[in-house]
Design an enzyme around this catalytic site. Structure first.
Site, short mmCIF file in Angstrom:
data_model
loop_
_atom_site.label_atom_id
_atom_site.label_comp_id
_atom_site.label_asym_id
_atom_site.label_seq_id
_atom_site.Cartn_x
_atom_site.Cartn_y
_atom_site.Cartn_z
N HIS A 1 8.04 24.79 45.97
CA HIS A 1 8.39 26.14 45.53
C HIS A 1 9.89 26.40 45.71
O HIS A 1 10.46 27.25 45.01
CB HIS A 1 7.56 27.19 46.26
CG HIS A 1 7.06 28.27 45.35
ND1 HIS A 1 6.17 28.05 44.32
CD2 HIS A 1 7.36 29.59 45.28
CE1 HIS A 1 5.93 29.18 43.68
NE2 HIS A 1 6.65 30.12 44.24
N HIS B 1 6.21 34.82 34.87
CA HIS B 1 5.95 36.04 35.63
C HIS B 1 5.41 37.12 34.69
O HIS B 1 6.00 37.39 33.65
CB HIS B 1 7.23 36.56 36.30
CG HIS B 1 7.65 35.74 37.47
ND1 HIS B 1 8.93 35.80 38.01
CD2 HIS B 1 6.98 34.84 38.23
CE1 HIS B 1 9.01 34.98 39.03
NE2 HIS B 1 7.85 34.38 39.19
#
Length: 310
Positions: free
Chosen positions: A249, A275
């Site tokens: 990440h 997103h």
């Protein structure tokens, strides 16, 4: 402490079986509540009302300078106490129901500096097996070059199929992934990532089972899991001399931060990351500001003058 609070601690220890560390937290929270009641000129804990409970919360925040997490723990203990007292029919309501500690500020995501990310991607181990080296470089390039989540990378197949969670399209220079909320998106693969992908595909057959659809496979020929990807990335980062513990990440954060620094296009970064809400992406604007602030501090003559005075 009053016998009533000691009874609750005994209940927590014997009937609920709390661990010793938890009992320490409970004891501290109950002592604080008792101290508040004494400071409140004999505030009766059995007749505590919601507005008084809210005042205690404000005092805890203002006078004792507790952080949001510590305050949340205190509230949890106090709320549990009044549930216990309610079960004994000693109180008619729980004055702490509905009260919440202030939200803790979310820490900024950690990203590598551009030079460190490039160094990690271009690191080469001359003693490594060619297939293993190609696999590791492919992992880094797809995480950093495409901003994939580790679950998205793990789920990639070499070709599209009815059962594929995601796949690579070398000719089109794209990866198609299944992200959070089962939302599909396509991400372009840059030149360096495409070269790494092609190099791995040329050697993949040495490891993969004949019927294995996964893009990333291990020594036994099956799909690499997320934990294996993390372990390989960690080992490569250590070998490359990366400045901090690198995890998948972090490379996704680096992808977003560096792309935003270069383009300033928040909407594009949102689309590439997958997103659903742009507020999730806006955290990278803070990283971008930090980057600009560092440049200012290092390069602007007035900043240097200020730092010398300090």
């Amino acid at each position: 402490m009053p016998a009533l609070l000691q009874d609750y601690l005994r209940h927590a220890r014997v009937e609920r079986g709390l661990a010793p560390r938890s009992l320490v937290i409970y004891t501290q929270a109950l002592r604080r509540l008792h101290a508040f009641s004494l400071e409140g000129k004999g505030l009766d804990l059995l007749r505590l009302r919601p507005n008084q409970a809210r005042g205690l919360l404000m005092r805890m925040h203002g006078e004792q300078d507790l952080g949001p997490r510590s305050m949340a723990l205190q509230l949890s203990v106090w709320r549990g106490l009044y549930r216990y007292l309610g079960g004994l029919r000693l109180v008619d309501l729980n004055p702490f129901d509905g009260l919440r500690a202030p939200k803790a500020a979310k820490p900024l995501p950690k990203a590598l500096a551009v030079d460190d990310a490039v160094q990690l991607a271009e690191h080469a181990d001359p003693d490594a097996e060619p297939a293993g080296e190609a696999l590791d470089r492919c992992i880094v390039e797809l995480l950093y070059g495409c901003g994939l989540r580790v679950s998205e990378l793990e789920g990639l197949d070499v070709a599209a199929s009815g059962t594929a969670r995601g796949w690579v399209d070398v000719q089109a220079g794209e990866v198609h992934v299944l992200g959070k909320g089962s939302k599909r998106r396509s991400v372009p693969v840059g030149r360096a990532a495409l070269q790494a992908l092609q190099a791995w595909l040329a050697l993949r057959g040495q490891s993969a089972r004949p019927d294995e659809p996964a893009l990333l496979v291990g020594a036994r020929g099956g799909r690499l899991g997320a934990s294996q990807i993390r372990a390989r990335l960690k080992a490569r980062a250590l070998a490359a001399g990366s400045p901090s513990h690198v995890h998948p990440h972090m490379l996704r954060h680096s992808f977003a931060s560096h792309l935003l620094q270069s383009s300033g296009d928040l909407r594009a970064v949102q689309e590439l990351l997958g997103h659903a809400n742009i507020t999730t992406t806006q955290v990278y604007t803070q990283l971008d500001y930090q980057h600009l602030a560092k440049i200012y501090d290092a390069a602007h003559p007035r900043a240097k003058l200020t730092s010398k005075k300090k």
